[in-house]
Design a protein around this motif. Structure first.
Motif, short mmCIF file in Angstrom:
data_model
loop_
_atom_site.label_atom_id
_atom_site.label_comp_id
_atom_site.label_asym_id
_atom_site.label_seq_id
_atom_site.Cartn_x
_atom_site.Cartn_y
_atom_site.Cartn_z
N ASP A 89 -1.54 10.54 0.26
CA ASP A 89 -1.81 11.38 1.42
C ASP A 89 -1.57 12.84 1.09
O ASP A 89 -0.77 13.54 1.73
N GLU A 146 0.26 4.87 -1.78
CA GLU A 146 -0.28 5.93 -0.93
C GLU A 146 0.28 7.26 -1.36
O GLU A 146 1.45 7.38 -1.73
N LYS A 194 0.82 -1.21 0.00
CA LYS A 194 0.00 0.00 0.00
C LYS A 194 0.85 1.25 0.00
O LYS A 194 0.48 2.27 -0.58
N GLN A 205 -5.78 10.02 -1.44
CA GLN A 205 -5.14 9.03 -0.58
C GLN A 205 -4.34 8.00 -1.37
O GLN A 205 -3.36 7.49 -0.87
N THR A 206 -4.76 7.70 -2.59
CA THR A 206 -4.14 6.62 -3.35
C THR A 206 -3.91 7.07 -4.77
O THR A 206 -4.76 7.75 -5.38
#
Length: 1401
Positions: A1205, A1203, A1199, A1234-1235
């Motif tokens: 953020d 990611e 992840k 976020q992604t």
């Protein structure tokens, strides 16, 4: 049915007794008057024999006479009277007797349970209690068969006895005819024998002269008994003895008697108590008020002593009215008599009966028997005769002028039918019931054969009585005889007196046999319009018959009690009428018979008022008014008028029944009413009586208050915390005493309801209250003091007695100050009364214990019992320039003013809201504004755009702790943290429109404390609710992807690889609120790891303006922050990057932009934390194994590769036209990326309703194979490097080989295993559009291992067979972390098509 201590046999027997007349000389009358009595009255208490007598019947059989009673009356003549009806004087006497006999007020209440009815009767008989239905029959049967009955009616007994006494003597029967005459002469006479002769001649003249029809005599040869009366105080006893000896020689020892009396002298002890047995017989009007029926040993039916026929009764009535009459003279009776004299009188009666009367009757019976037998010429004995012997006889003689009526036949005195009747009556009087029945039965046949219906009815009546009195005989009671006799008396002979006597006797007999239904039917038939009193009494007895049945007929009892009460009222017996209606009310009450209840209550009210019982009358009328009446408006008006008329006669302040107070709906408000808006100021809404209670809202306010209290107490809610309740109602917690502050008002709202169809006018409403001070003082020994305004309107404590009515309209609630009693004037038409109403509130019904469930119990409700506490601060909040409508994300600046209007300083000012992201007070006490923003009234802090490279960002680093409020509670920054009394302060307040369109309810709860500690009230709160209408503004959609440029080609001057961020901005406002267009002013970012670095704008000079439904796409490059700029885990620092698109730059890291960003971020973090905690709890409950833990760790590593953020802040301006003026509105929208590769939007998706799932009759398909997680698709980044065009001579050389470099970049921090497969032929739509005839030559599959962040270049060769455009992006790349045990690899995401053009040379 009426009951007495006597048995029914004794009652019937005492109804027919031998009659004896008394004829006295004047001197003998004078002697007896010394005792305030005449001679007949003197003998009455001793006329019941205590020993047995004996007679022999015609067959010489000895018959025992037990408990015989004789009736002695003065001989008084009177004119002829008819026996078909009672005279007015007799009717008046019966009415007086009934009126004087009333239920005892102090009597024990008798409770009779009949089914589910509970009937109360006021008498002192045995109580009946049947709590369970299974035993109520046995209980009632036991009561009915006991010595004492369940219910007595002494007024009926008195009426019955007086009625039987007052019956006139008739010619068809001889029961009321005199059998003997007592001739009484005093021993003081000069020649007593001459006086006896005169009295004897007077009696003979009265009987045989024909001048007098009354009194009537049984036989011509009447027994004369000579009594010499000697006064022991005056006369010569020896002379009396001599005279008595002469009398015995002349009249025989069995025909005379010497009675000595008046033995008591005045010199005797005056304190000696001598009983007075005469009062109960002489004072008829007070008889039943002096005798206790249950404890009396003397039959209450012995009224025969007082009168026998109309003549005697009339004489007694006259004597009662004469003040000189002995019966009514002052003083006690028998004052000159001793106990020995009582014994002498009793002995005289026995001597007269046993030696004179009974032998005379026995002789007469024998003579009659001999006459009847001699006339038939057959047997000498009546007992051996057959029916044939008594069947003959002469036909009755009839007068020539007499009409041929069946009831008008007259027999001559010597007729054998009358002789049989005389013989039967004599046998009945001396208790020879067997012979009497035989004679009556024989006479009945003779009378019926002659159609003499009056005589036949009399014979039938007495035959039934004789059959009943036989006792042990096997002959049953012939009830049909009585029915026939009653019908004959009533319908044929028109003689209601005899019919009534027959009915009274038959009803008693039927009742004694348990035939209550037949007795009730008989009594009801005897009701008529000629006598209301008789009808009332008989209907009441019929009602008691219904209640005494084996299966009590309670509703019939009540119905006939109402009929009886109506007839009592017509007869002038108001007390008895009231009693009947009250007993009937027990059955109809609360049974749904509303009209019947109204009628009964109205009648009870009228009768009570007539009897001068205004309290009872008001109670009855009140029941009519407080219930939901079905009467018409006119009838209700009549009831109300009657009620108010009675109300005026009450001396005390009465309880008003109208209007009805809905006590449970009473609301109590503590504190001042909120102020209305003052100019531009908008006051906080707080709590008011206009607001309806909502359970969900109450729970929400309680939750907010808990947050505030926890924030003020170090994050912990105290154990004794109780939520503040400013307004109490039936749904709030009223178990504890509410707390009120001294000198602050208490407002009580009372709900009125008018159940009538008649309007009411209320005036002068006020509340009566009582205030109690508890405490003790060393200087004053005072433990309790009570202050009240019940009698005066002077000021008591503070202003608690003031009141303010909103209105006096009956159908809407009003409000007043304080509690307990409501005092009002009530006016209807021309009547006005003043009264009060209690405010009694029942708490919730208890249902915890078994006792609570079996009974109706209510808990306490203390909303009207407040505790007054010490002074507390009171704060008012006003809002200035507070909007009611905003665009989504719009920033507006307002002001809030806090005022301390009390005399106590306040501190600890805090606020919490249901929408924490809606407002902010700023991160500092004041936020300096730039000159430009001040001119444009902008809420933002702006600076001029710095001179730097175009489209590059300005960065700043801030700490999150400067903005965040972890608990959601905001401490309001006021100077000195204390607001003194009378002081006010004004603070700026920034607002941001909600992200979702629509109307939003936003609640604020302000918290403050007193500067003085240790008070009973720890804090106070103030509520405020606003409604904001949010209109649509912009829609922001953002996505991020990695740049296709290889890392070593895309390094910027900061030395980090970049990511592309695409922002789609759409104007979704449809000209709502006059919005013309939006300008994108600035795009900022905030993150701990990433930042927007550069704005990629192909059109350098074009501003970003959006009209309605226009859309723009913005592109930015994002890079990672430098390690020195990156935040540590101990201190969270965020990098703000601002990219201005105009001449001014907004500092996004200051108020209000930074505040709203962090508030939105906090909410999203809380939601994400809640979701993750739920997921972790589920995983823990399922029990994870170590292999799954390692898999989750690898997933986290994967992840991290994807990611981002990165939080995007889009700041915009909207140009609005309002009232021909252009306004500029500013706002900001937030998007959280976020992604990588996942799109984010500023609008939250609306939840759609779930579609209905169809029923499945087959099992579901097996679940699909779980594919590897999508996070593994971002482990490897691939790039192809090749020439874009290539020219090759295919004619000379058929194969064209082109070198291609495949660059592999490990994006993760873990070692990755990679497999490259070149054999795959792409089938994607993009590859189908170009020529696909090429192949990879050389090694077709590679297995590699890349270290963390390693970049590897692999050289490949592509072979083309002909010219064309080809897509080289066909290699499949599989990757997995080296530590993963699962053997399935994940296909890595491919970049955009890699096109190459091959041309022919």
């Amino acid at each position: 049915m009426a009951q007495c201590v006597q048995s029914v046999q004794e009652f019937v027997q005492d109804s027919f007794v031998p009659m004896v007349a008394v004829l006295c000389s004047e001197e003998a009358e004078r002697v007896t008057r010394k005792n305030n009595l005449n001679f007949a009255e003197l003998l009455r208490p001793f006329c019941r024999l205590t020993s047995e007598g004996h007679i022999r019947d015609p067959s010489n059989q000895l018959q025992v006479v037990k408990n015989l009673r004789i009736c002695v009356n003065n001989l008084v003549t009177s004119p002829t009277t008819t026996s078909t009806s009672l005279s007015p004087a007799q009717r008046q006497l019966l009415s007086d007797v009934v009126s004087s006999c009333q239920p005892q007020e102090s009597a024990v209440t008798n409770v009779v349970m009949a089914g589910d009815y509970e009937l109360n009767f006021s008498d002192d008989c045995v109580k009946a209690s049947t709590p369970w239905y299974s035993v109520w029959r046995e209980t009632l049967l036991e009561i009915k068969t006991s010595k004492y009955s369940s219910v007595t009616t002494p007024w009926f007994e008195a009426y019955r006895e007086n009625f039987l006494q007052s019956m006139p003597a008739s010619d068809h029967e001889f029961l009321n005819h005199y059998l003997a005459c007592l001739l009484v002469v005093s021993s003081t006479e000069a020649v007593p024998v001459e006086q006896f002769l005169k009295l004897s001649q007077e009696q003979h003249r009265i009987q045989h002269s024909g001048e007098y029809t009354n009194p009537k005599w049984f036989i011509p040869n009447t027994l004369k008994y000579y009594v010499l009366l000697h006064d022991m105080c005056e006369g010569d006893e020896q002379r009396a003895d001599v005279v008595y000896e002469d009398m015995k020689q002349k009249y025989g020892s069995q025909g005379c008697y010497l009675l000595k009396m008046n033995s008591r002298t005045f010199s005797a002890n005056v304190d000696e108590q001598i009983p007075d047995p005469w009062s109960q017989y002489l004072h008829k009007n007070n008889l039943h008020n002096q005798v206790n029926i249950a404890n009396s040993s003397t039959c209450t039916g012995c009224f025969k002593y007082s009168c026998n026929n109309y003549a005697v009764h009339t004489d007694l009535k006259k004597g009662a009215k004469d003040s000189n009459s002995p019966a009514c003279a002052a003083g006690s009776h028998g004052a000159c008599l001793t106990l020995n004299d009582h014994d002498y009188i009793r002995q005289f009666i026995q001597e007269f009966t046993f030696r004179g009367l009974l032998p005379h009757i026995e002789k007469t019976i024998r003579q009659l028997n001999d006459q009847l037998v001699s006339r038939k010429g057959l047997s000498r004995s009546l007992f051996t005769a057959t029916k044939k012997w008594f069947g003959g006889g002469k036909a009755p003689e009839k007068s020539i002028s007499e009409p041929k009526s069946t009831c008008g036949l007259l027999y001559p005195p010597e007729a054998p039918e009358l002789q049989i009747r005389k013989m039967a009556d004599l046998c009945l009087l001396v208790q020879h019931y067997d012979l009497a029945y035989s004679c009556y039965h024989t006479a009945k046949k003779d009378f019926l054969s002659d159609q003499a219906m009056l005589y036949a009815a009399g014979a039938l009546e007495m035959a039934a009585v004789s059959a009943f009195l036989q006792g042990g005989a096997s002959r049953p009671y012939p009830a049909h005889y009585m029915d026939t006799a009653i019908q004959t008396y009533r319908d044929v002979c028109k003689n209601m007196v005899l019919a009534e006597r027959c009915a009274l006797l038959s009803a008693e007999i039927l009742k004694s046999q348990g035939k209550y239904s037949e007795a009730a039917t008989l009594l009801i038939k005897m009701t008529s319009e000629d006598s209301d009193l008789r009808s009332a009494l008989l209907l009441e007895q019929a009602a008691h018959c219904f209640i005494n049945m084996r299966n009590p007929m309670v509703r019939k009892f009540a119905f006939h009690m109402i009929l009886s009460g109506h007839r009592f009222s017509k007869a002038g017996q108001r007390r008895h009428a009231l009693r009947c209606y009250c007993q009937a009310m027990q059955v109809y009450k609360e049974r749904g018979w509303s009209l019947a209840e109204d009628h009964i209550n109205f009648t009870i009210g009228r009768q009570s008022f007539t009897l001068r019982q205004p309290e009872e009358a008001v109670t009855a009328f009140r029941q009519i008014l407080i219930n939901d009446s079905r009467q018409t408006a006119k009838q209700q008006g009549a009831f109300l008028r009657e009620y108010l008329y009675v109300y005026k006669y009450l001396t005390t302040l009465p309880q008003l029944p109208l209007p009805c107070i809905h006590s449970s709906a009473t609301r109590v408000y503590f504190g001042h009413e909120r102020r209305l808006a003052e100019g531009e100021k908008q006051a906080a809404t707080h709590v008011s009586l206009d607001q309806e209670f909502d359970q969900d809202l109450s729970a929400m306010w309680c939750h907010l208050e808990e947050q505030l209290v926890a924030s003020a107490n170090g994050g912990v809610v105290p154990v004794n915390f109780q939520p503040t309740q400013c307004c109490l109602n039936s749904q709030t917690d009223n178990l504890r005493h509410p707390l009120a502050v001294v000198e602050e008002p208490i407002i009580v709202e009372v709900t009125f309801r008018n159940p009538l169809k008649v309007s009411l006018a209320l005036s002068s409403l006020s509340l009566l209250w009582r205030f109690t001070v508890d405490g003790s003082s060393s200087s004053k020994e005072m433990t309790e003091e009570t202050i009240t305004n019940e009698e005066t309107s002077a000021v008591g404590v503070g202003n608690m007695n003031k009141y303010a009515l909103r209105n006096c309209d009956l159908f809407s609630p009003f409000r007043n100050h304080m509690d307990f009693l409501l005092f009002t004037d009530q006016q209807t038409l021309d009547l006005m009364v003043r009264g009060k109403q209690d405010l009694n509130i029942l708490g919730p019904r208890l249902n915890l214990t078994k006792e609570d469930k079996m009974s109706v119990r209510h808990g306490p409700d203390r909303r009207l019992n407040p505790i007054i506490t010490a002074p507390m601060p009171l704060m008012e909040v006003f809002f200035l320039q507070f909007p009611t409508a905003l665009l989504c994300g719009e920033i507006r600046k307002a002001y809030v003013e806090f005022c301390n209007v009390s005399g106590v300083a306040l501190c600890g000012l805090r606020v919490v809201s249901t929408h924490a992201a809606f407002f902010t007070f700023g991160s500092q006490a004041t936020t300096p504004l730039s000159p430009t923003s001040a001119e444009n009234c902008s809420p933002y802090k702006t600076v001029a755009t710095p001179l730097q490279r175009a489209s590059e960002a300005t960065e700043s680093l801030v700490s999150a702790d400067d903005f965040r409020q972890p608990s959601g509670v905001i401490e309001i920054p006021i100077d000195g943290s204390i607001l003194q009394p009378g002081q006010s302060t004004q603070l700026p307040l920034w607002l941001r429109g909600p992200d979702q369109e629509g109307v939003h309810e936003i609640n604020f709860l302000f918290y403050y404390e007193s500067a003085e500690k240790g008070l009973k009230i720890s804090h106070r709160v103030l509520r405020h609710t606003v409604f904001i209408c949010a209109s649509r503004s912009l829609s922001i959609q953002a996505s991020a992807c990695r740049s296709s440029v290889p890392p070593h080609h895309c390094l910027d001057e900061k030395g980090s690889s970049g990511t592309l961020v695409f922002i789609d901005v759409e104007n979704i406002n449809t000209n709502e609120g006059g919005v013309r267009e939006f300008h994108i002013v600035q795009v900022s970012s905030s993150s701990q790891h990433w930042r927007l670095h550069k704005y990629i704008n192909p059109n350098k000079d074009k501003e970003c303006k959006l009209g309605s439904r226009e859309r723009a796409k913005l592109c930015f490059r994002a890079t990672r922050c430098k390690p020195s700029e990156a935040t540590s885990k101990a201190v969270e620092k965020y990098t703000f990057s601002d990219l201005s698109m105009g001449n001014e730059q907004i500092i996004s890291s200051t108020t209000p932009c930074g505040d709203f960003f962090f508030r939105c971020l906090t909410l999203e973090t809380q939601e994400a934390y809640g979701a993750s905690s739920r997921i972790s709890s589920v995983s823990k409950s399922q029990g994870s194994v170590p292999t799954e833990n390692r898999s989750s760790d690898l997933t986290d590593i994967a992840k991290e590769c994807s990611e981002l953020d990165l939080n995007i802040i889009v700041i915009w301006k909207a140009y609005v036209v309002e009232d021909n003026k252009q306004l500029i509105l500013e706002g900001q929208l937030h998007v959280a990326l976020q992604t990588i590769g996942k799109e984010a939007t500023s609008l939250t998706a609306k939840e759609e309703a779930q579609e209905m799932v169809l029923l499945k009759f087959k099992s579901d398909l097996p679940p699909p194979v779980i594919l590897p997680s999508a996070e593994f698709c971002q482990l490897i980044k691939t790039n192809l490097h090749y020439p874009e065009t290539c020219t090759h001579p295919f004619v000379q050389e058929s194969l064209c080989l082109v070198p291609v470099t495949l660059t592999l970049s490990n994006c993760s921090l873990a070692q990755v295993d990679v497999i490259i497969d070149l054999r795959h032929k792409s089938s994607s739509p993009e590859s189908l559009e170009v020529h696909s005839s090429f192949a990879w030559v050389g090694q077709s599959q590679y297995k590699l291992q890349l270290k963390p962040k390693e970049v590897l270049c692999l050289t490949l060769q592509a072979c083309f067979l002909q010219a064309g455009v080809y897509n080289l992006n066909t290699p499949r790349v599989f990757a997995k972390p080296s530590e993963q045990s699962i053997m399935c690899e994940t296909s890595q995401q491919t970049a955009t098509p890699a096109l190459i053009v091959i041309s022919n040379a």
